[in-house]
Motif scaffolding. Structure first.
Motif, mmCIF file in Angstrom:
data_model
loop_
_atom_site.group_PDB
_atom_site.id
_atom_site.type_symbol
_atom_site.label_atom_id
_atom_site.label_comp_id
_atom_site.label_asym_id
_atom_site.label_seq_id
_atom_site.Cartn_x
_atom_site.Cartn_y
_atom_site.Cartn_z
ATOM 1 N N ASN A 16 12.089 52.643 36.896
ATOM 2 C CA ASN A 16 11.397 52.827 35.631
ATOM 3 C C ASN A 16 11.736 51.778 34.579
ATOM 4 O O ASN A 16 11.146 51.764 33.512
ATOM 5 C CB ASN A 16 11.686 54.223 35.070
ATOM 6 C CG ASN A 16 10.599 54.701 34.130
ATOM 7 O OD1 ASN A 16 9.424 54.524 34.398
ATOM 8 N ND2 ASN A 16 10.994 55.301 33.020
ATOM 9 N N ARG A 17 12.692 50.886 34.889
ATOM 10 C CA ARG A 17 13.037 49.848 33.921
ATOM 11 C C ARG A 17 13.771 48.714 34.638
ATOM 12 O O ARG A 17 14.175 48.839 35.789
ATOM 13 C CB ARG A 17 13.907 50.411 32.797
ATOM 14 C CG ARG A 17 15.201 51.052 33.270
ATOM 15 C CD ARG A 17 15.936 51.716 32.134
ATOM 16 N NE ARG A 17 17.166 52.358 32.590
ATOM 17 C CZ ARG A 17 17.995 53.024 31.803
ATOM 18 N NH1 ARG A 17 17.732 53.122 30.510
ATOM 19 N NH2 ARG A 17 19.090 53.585 32.289
ATOM 20 N N ARG A 21 11.757 48.171 37.706
ATOM 21 C CA ARG A 21 10.382 48.190 37.193
ATOM 22 C C ARG A 21 9.624 46.938 37.628
ATOM 23 O O ARG A 21 8.453 47.018 38.021
ATOM 24 C CB ARG A 21 10.397 48.298 35.676
ATOM 25 C CG ARG A 21 8.999 48.271 35.074
ATOM 26 C CD ARG A 21 9.025 48.567 33.599
ATOM 27 N NE ARG A 21 7.688 48.476 33.029
ATOM 28 C CZ ARG A 21 7.218 49.278 32.097
ATOM 29 N NH1 ARG A 21 7.962 50.277 31.659
ATOM 30 N NH2 ARG A 21 6.008 49.137 31.608
ATOM 31 N N GLY A 41 11.454 59.095 32.843
ATOM 32 C CA GLY A 41 10.286 58.227 32.817
ATOM 33 C C GLY A 41 9.040 58.978 33.222
ATOM 34 O O GLY A 41 9.068 60.149 33.598
#
Length: 223
Positions: A16-17, A21, A41
């Motif tokens: 999610n990052r 990501r 997320g």
């Protein structure tokens, strides 16, 4: 020829990052169906950049969460073709400052998590006769920065895990590799920079460790 990843189901933990990501977005660009497993997320966070994204809650430190995650992916898509073990954490402490809880926490995320993810994904890959596992290691599996004793130990373990998986799973058509990033401008590393009284100095010193003269970015640097 069509895209080799078109229609493939790719799982990215910690996607999610940061690096995770960027990996998820690139896999989607290659027309894979991307399933991001993370503690926090939601798909909306990616906007339109990953139209095929599915977000599912995943805690890689808990076996029951991993089993539920894999079962849900298989229920929705019927297969898992690619596993990217990206979820990770780091602490910045000297050995005498570290606690057993610090050590166990890093081992649970960085090493036990990839082991358990592989454990539950491999049977499905074996049934299809094909699969790819990519573990995100680190250059710190080979050389170590200050205050990273536990982190370096986990990443060296990831490298060993990958070698073992490659030997055991190669005959089943499952490829296993490790990617070892250097210093990447992501949240995982920013806390380390914040610890130094002269951040600009440490940033310059870290840049000098890289042949290109700068630290990396999670995605390609615009020209």
């Amino acid at each position: 020829m069509g895209n080799r990843l078109s229609g493939k189901v790719a799982v990215v933990t910690g996607g999610n990052r940061g690096i995770g990501r960027a990996i998820a977005e690139r896999l989607a660009e290659e027309e894979a169906v991307v399933v991001v497993g993370d503690l926090v997320g939601e798909p909306a966070a990616f906007g339109s950049s990953v139209p095929e994204l599915v977000f599912l809650h995943l805690d890689v430190t808990k076996e029951v969460s991993i089993r539920a995650f894999v079962d849900e992916v298989l229920l929705r898509f019927g297969r898992i073709d690619v596993l990217v073990n990206n979820a990770g954490k780091v602490i910045h402490k000297s050995i005498d400052e570290q606690t057993a809880e610090d050590w166990d926490g890093l081992m649970a995320v960085n090493l036990r998590g990839p082991f358990l993810m592989a454990k539950y994904v491999v049977p499905e890959m074996r049934r299809s006769g094909l699969g790819t596992i990519v573990n995100i290691g680190s250059v710190e599996g080979y050389m170590v920065n200050p205050w990273h004793t536990a982190y370096a130990a986990t990443k060296a373990g990831v490298h060993g895990l990958t070698l073992g998986l490659a030997v055991d799973l190669g005959p089943d058509g499952i490829r296993c590799n490790t990617v070892c990033p250097g210093w990447i401008d992501a949240e995982l590393n920013r806390a380390y920079l914040e610890m130094h009284p002269d951040r600009s100095l440490i940033e310059r010193e870290l840049s000098q460790l890289h042949p290109v003269g700068r630290t990396g970015a999670p995605c390609a640097v615009p020209s």
